[in-house]
Enzyme design. Sequence first.
Site, PDB file in Angstrom:
ATOM      1  N   PRO A   9       0.789  -1.227   0.000  1.00 48.88           N
ATOM      2  CA  PRO A   9       0.000   0.000   0.000  1.00 48.88           C
ATOM      3  C   PRO A   9       0.824   1.281   0.000  1.00 48.88           C
ATOM      4  CG  PRO A   9      -0.119  -1.108   2.132  1.00 48.88           C
ATOM      5  CD  PRO A   9       0.528  -2.062   1.178  1.00 48.88           C
ATOM      6  N   ASN A  10       0.309   2.240  -0.722  1.00 48.43           N
ATOM      7  CA  ASN A  10       0.848   3.608  -0.808  1.00 48.43           C
ATOM      8  C   ASN A  10       2.121   3.725  -1.639  1.00 48.43           C
ATOM      9  OD1 ASN A  10      -1.204   4.834   0.874  1.00 48.43           O
ATOM     10  ND2 ASN A  10      -0.253   3.763   2.577  1.00 48.43           N
ATOM     11  N   ARG A  17       4.964  11.138  -2.182  1.00 50.82           N
ATOM     12  CA  ARG A  17       4.699  10.726  -0.807  1.00 50.82           C
ATOM     13  C   ARG A  17       5.945  10.915   0.069  1.00 50.82           C
ATOM     14  NH1 ARG A  17       4.862   4.481   1.196  1.00 50.82           N
ATOM     15  NH2 ARG A  17       4.093   4.892   3.299  1.00 50.82           N
ATOM     16  N   TYR A  22      11.164   8.846   1.380  1.00 52.36           N
ATOM     17  CA  TYR A  22      11.158   7.849   0.306  1.00 52.36           C
ATOM     18  C   TYR A  22      11.800   8.332  -0.994  1.00 52.36           C
ATOM     19  CZ  TYR A  22       7.967   5.518   3.497  1.00 52.36           C
ATOM     20  OH  TYR A  22       7.432   4.914   4.595  1.00 52.36           O
ATOM     21  N   ASN A  72       7.936  -5.667  -1.245  1.00 54.00           N
ATOM     22  CA  ASN A  72       7.917  -4.557  -0.303  1.00 54.00           C
ATOM     23  C   ASN A  72       6.488  -4.502   0.232  1.00 54.00           C
ATOM     24  OD1 ASN A  72       7.928  -2.272   1.195  1.00 54.00           O
ATOM     25  ND2 ASN A  72       8.866  -0.951  -0.365  1.00 54.00           N
ATOM     26  N   ALA A  75       3.325  -0.903   4.750  1.00 56.20           N
ATOM     27  CA  ALA A  75       2.840  -0.907   6.147  1.00 56.20           C
ATOM     28  C   ALA A  75       2.420  -2.299   6.618  1.00 56.20           C
ATOM     29  CB  ALA A  75       1.676   0.069   6.279  1.00 56.20           C
ATOM     30  N   HIS A  78       4.391  -4.675   9.096  1.00 55.15           N
ATOM     31  CA  HIS A  78       4.354  -4.605  10.557  1.00 55.15           C
ATOM     32  C   HIS A  78       3.069  -5.177  11.145  1.00 55.15           C
ATOM     33  CE1 HIS A  78       7.574  -1.949   9.399  1.00 55.15           C
ATOM     34  NE2 HIS A  78       6.731  -1.135   8.801  1.00 55.15           N
ATOM     35  N   ASP A  85       1.684 -15.630   6.336  1.00 60.69           N
ATOM     36  CA  ASP A  85       1.234 -17.015   6.168  1.00 60.69           C
ATOM     37  C   ASP A  85       1.206 -17.413   4.685  1.00 60.69           C
ATOM     38  OD1 ASP A  85       1.002 -17.278   8.874  1.00 60.69           O
ATOM     39  OD2 ASP A  85      -1.189 -17.354   8.928  1.00 60.69           O
ATOM     40  N   GLU A  96      12.510  -9.734   1.169  1.00 59.12           N
ATOM     41  CA  GLU A  96      11.763  -8.580   1.695  1.00 59.12           C
ATOM     42  C   GLU A  96      12.593  -7.317   1.503  1.00 59.12           C
ATOM     43  OE1 GLU A  96      11.135  -8.900   5.918  1.00 59.12           O
ATOM     44  OE2 GLU A  96      10.401  -6.837   6.068  1.00 59.12           O
ATOM     45  N   HIS A  98      12.766  -2.833   1.670  1.00 61.23           N
ATOM     46  CA  HIS A  98      12.219  -1.536   2.082  1.00 61.23           C
ATOM     47  C   HIS A  98      13.103  -0.420   1.557  1.00 61.23           C
ATOM     48  CE1 HIS A  98       9.461  -3.576   4.733  1.00 61.23           C
ATOM     49  NE2 HIS A  98      10.468  -4.340   5.110  1.00 61.23           N
ATOM     50  N   LEU A  99      12.481   0.643   1.124  1.00 59.23           N
ATOM     51  CA  LEU A  99      13.237   1.827   0.701  1.00 59.23           C
ATOM     52  C   LEU A  99      13.968   2.442   1.895  1.00 59.23           C
ATOM     53  CD1 LEU A  99      10.219   3.095  -1.283  1.00 59.23           C
ATOM     54  CD2 LEU A  99      12.448   2.949  -2.377  1.00 59.23           C
ATOM     55  N   SER A 100      13.221   2.640   2.971  1.00 60.48           N
ATOM     56  CA  SER A 100      13.801   3.280   4.152  1.00 60.48           C
ATOM     57  C   SER A 100      14.392   2.218   5.074  1.00 60.48           C
ATOM     58  CB  SER A 100      12.716   4.077   4.889  1.00 60.48           C
ATOM     59  OG  SER A 100      11.680   3.209   5.335  1.00 60.48           O
ATOM     60  N   ARG A 105      13.645   4.204  12.178  1.00 56.92           N
ATOM     61  CA  ARG A 105      12.418   5.000  12.194  1.00 56.92           C
ATOM     62  C   ARG A 105      11.596   4.726  13.456  1.00 56.92           C
ATOM     63  NH1 ARG A 105       9.459   4.547   6.681  1.00 56.92           N
ATOM     64  NH2 ARG A 105       8.458   6.420   7.546  1.00 56.92           N
ATOM     65  N   ARG A 109       7.810   0.429  13.465  1.00 55.08           N
ATOM     66  CA  ARG A 109       8.326  -0.118  12.196  1.00 55.08           C
ATOM     67  C   ARG A 109       9.481  -1.101  12.413  1.00 55.08           C
ATOM     68  NH1 ARG A 109       5.843   3.288   8.327  1.00 55.08           N
ATOM     69  NH2 ARG A 109       5.566   5.371   9.159  1.00 55.08           N
TER      70      ARG A 109
HETATM   71  C1  DQA Z   1       8.373   0.848   3.666  1.00 53.65           C
HETATM   72  C2  DQA Z   1       8.521   1.021   5.178  1.00 53.65           C
HETATM   73  C3  DQA Z   1       7.188   0.817   5.878  1.00 53.65           C
HETATM   74  O1  DQA Z   1       7.336   0.995   7.288  1.00 53.65           O
HETATM   75  C4  DQA Z   1       6.164   1.826   5.389  1.00 53.65           C
HETATM   76  O2  DQA Z   1       4.911   1.584   5.968  1.00 53.65           O
HETATM   77  C5  DQA Z   1       6.067   1.861   3.910  1.00 53.65           C
HETATM   78  C6  DQA Z   1       7.274   1.727   3.101  1.00 53.65           C
HETATM   79  C7  DQA Z   1       9.673   1.201   2.911  1.00 53.65           C
HETATM   80  O3  DQA Z   1       9.786   0.819   1.744  1.00 53.65           O
HETATM   81  O4  DQA Z   1      10.555   1.875   3.460  1.00 53.65           O
HETATM   82  O5  DQA Z   1       5.000   2.101   3.349  1.00 53.65           O
HETATM   83  O6  DQA Z   1       8.077  -0.513   3.398  1.00 53.65           O
END
Ligand code: DQA
Length: 148
Positions: A9-10, A17, A22, A72, A75, A78, A85, A96, A98-100, A105, A109
Amino acid sequence: MKILIINGPNLNLLGTRESEVYGTKTLDDINESLKRLAAELGVEIDIRQSNHEGGIVDLIQKAEGYAALVINPAAYTHTSIAIRDAIAAVDIPAVEIHLSNIYKREEFRHKSLISPVACGQISGFGPESYILGLRAAVSIANAKKGTS
Ligand code: DQA
């Protein structure tokens, strides 16, 4: 060899964003660089994005035929036992990403429900996390092929 890349999501809002967290690259920019790398490595990639937990579960359940997943979960990293599953249920290695750097953080997270079922996690390299994730997925899939 086919690799499935899943965005949660997002991530469709990348570029506008929280750019201080990011960056300014859009998901399309990232996807273009992934396609270039895939061509270089001689692998096929499919890239998906969903804002819905169940949609992501469906993508994982239908991933038969893919040699590895790069995910990725955003959210849902978490919170989502359902995505965890689904990864555990299919016999497909998952990387897995993540950008950040999620450990730098907010505390909520710091916990990933996905990591225990992933081969490994790449966190904190911005769009480069996707590139490293694809390289890792190809290498894990090749190693798996070698042993089967
Ligand atoms: C994220 C880190 C997550 O905590 C956050 O909710 C995201 C992006 C990242 O790519 O850094 O939406 O997965």
